[in-house]
Design an enzyme around this catalytic site. Sequence first.
Site, PDB file in Angstrom:
ATOM      1  N   GLY A 114      24.008  61.313  12.780  1.00 56.06           N
ATOM      2  CA  GLY A 114      22.772  61.997  12.383  1.00 56.06           C
ATOM      3  C   GLY A 114      22.935  63.509  12.290  1.00 56.06           C
TER       4      GLY A 114
ATOM      5  N   TYR B 199       6.111  58.804  16.377  1.00 55.33           N
ATOM      6  CA  TYR B 199       7.285  59.544  16.867  1.00 55.33           C
ATOM      7  C   TYR B 199       6.894  60.373  18.098  1.00 55.33           C
ATOM      8  CZ  TYR B 199      11.093  63.010  16.671  1.00 55.33           C
ATOM      9  OH  TYR B 199      12.149  63.841  16.967  1.00 55.33           O
TER      10      TYR B 199
ATOM     11  N   LYS C 271       8.100  60.294  22.035  1.00 54.91           N
ATOM     12  CA  LYS C 271       8.682  61.481  22.684  1.00 54.91           C
ATOM     13  C   LYS C 271       7.982  61.768  24.022  1.00 54.91           C
ATOM     14  CE  LYS C 271      12.063  62.257  20.058  1.00 54.91           C
ATOM     15  NZ  LYS C 271      13.413  62.045  20.589  1.00 54.91           N
TER      16      LYS C 271
ATOM     17  N   ILE D 120      15.210  71.678  13.379  1.00 56.46           N
ATOM     18  CA  ILE D 120      16.584  72.169  13.422  1.00 56.46           C
ATOM     19  C   ILE D 120      17.111  72.353  11.997  1.00 56.46           C
ATOM     20  CG2 ILE D 120      18.935  71.727  14.261  1.00 56.46           C
ATOM     21  CD1 ILE D 120      16.945  72.008  16.541  1.00 56.46           C
TER      22      ILE D 120
HETATM   23  N1  SER Z   1      12.435  67.655  13.298  1.00 50.28           N
HETATM   24  C1  SER Z   1      11.723  66.542  13.821  1.00 50.28           C
HETATM   25  C2  SER Z   1      10.858  65.902  12.802  1.00 50.28           C
HETATM   26  O1  SER Z   1      10.397  66.615  11.936  1.00 50.28           O
HETATM   27  C3  SER Z   1      10.871  66.957  14.974  1.00 50.28           C
HETATM   28  O2  SER Z   1      11.443  66.550  16.138  1.00 50.28           O
HETATM   29  O3  SER Z   1      10.612  64.742  12.894  1.00 50.28           O
END
Ligand code: SER
Length: 318
Positions: free
Chosen positions: A11, A142, A146, A172
């Site tokens: 990934g 998601y 988390k 990121i």
């Molecule tokens: N970069 C991720 C997303 O957009 C956030 O954890 O799902």
Amino acid sequence: MQKVLVTGAVGQIGSELTMYLRAQYGNDNVVAAGHRTKPSEKLKNSGPFEFINVGKMEDVDGIVKKYDIGTIYHLGAVLSAVGESKPQLCWDVNMNGLYNVMEAAREYKCAVFVPSSIAAFGPETPTDNTPQDTIQRANSMYGVTKVAGELLADYYYKRFDVDTRGVRYPGIISYETLPGGGTTDYAVEIFYEAIKKKSYTCFLKEDTMLDMMYMPDALKAAYDLMEADPSRLKHRNAFNLTAFNFTPAELAQKIKNYIPDFEMKYDVDPVRQGIADSWPNHMDDSCAKEEWGWLPAYDLDAMVKDMLEKLTVKLGKE
Ligand code: SER
């Protein structure tokens, strides 16, 4: 030494974290585990590589036992946008995968790096200078995984003394491997399209402010936290972490400084916009600074300059 395992190694973060950790600990000491996607030649040839399904206990148990793993960086997960289109898959991979990793860590006494995210916050969370400890009513699948993952990691530390540590990553940005189906992906795609077509159509509104970070800082953060003196850690999991924040319009302007005729268009995706609107504008990451010395090397300008330089070379070769 006991070996290190990176799940999700094909990934966006995992592919670069594997190489970073191989440089720190030696190639043979870092085992990369992917799911189905073919690894790059560099990843496959520089050290051990295996395909596993983190959702299967026997796969996780098997690889930890086979390689005498002492530390697991658990990056295998489904991201936010894919998670909204396939919520059952997102729960299955993110929760059962983490549970299996925690159980293997308990049995074989491994340390575990658990990445959380800005997605662990929700619409009721204070959006500016979001505190380390605050309201977390995440409303994407998601995000739900988390929040639950943060709690599970804390639980395994308190209940079973598993050395769990983790951060809440912002978006990121990187040039090596594309992100796979997240809400912050626009901030990576924009660089590819700016270089290739001098134009990008953004799926978020121009004024959507989100925290972000350049990959070298994300890698160093994971490594530094796992190497940190545990007696200094008041929080162990889910440290807020950010390097800078910006809106799509601001990022487009920064790119225009290098590519003056770059054009930004907008075609807003309501699902990803809804997710982004529920996330903070800016997290307070002072606990990470105080407890383990977090300090990003790249600000926004340095990131934009480096991304454009590196990606221009990369795309020129393709
Ligand atoms: N970069 C991720 C997303 O957009 C956030 O954890 O799902």
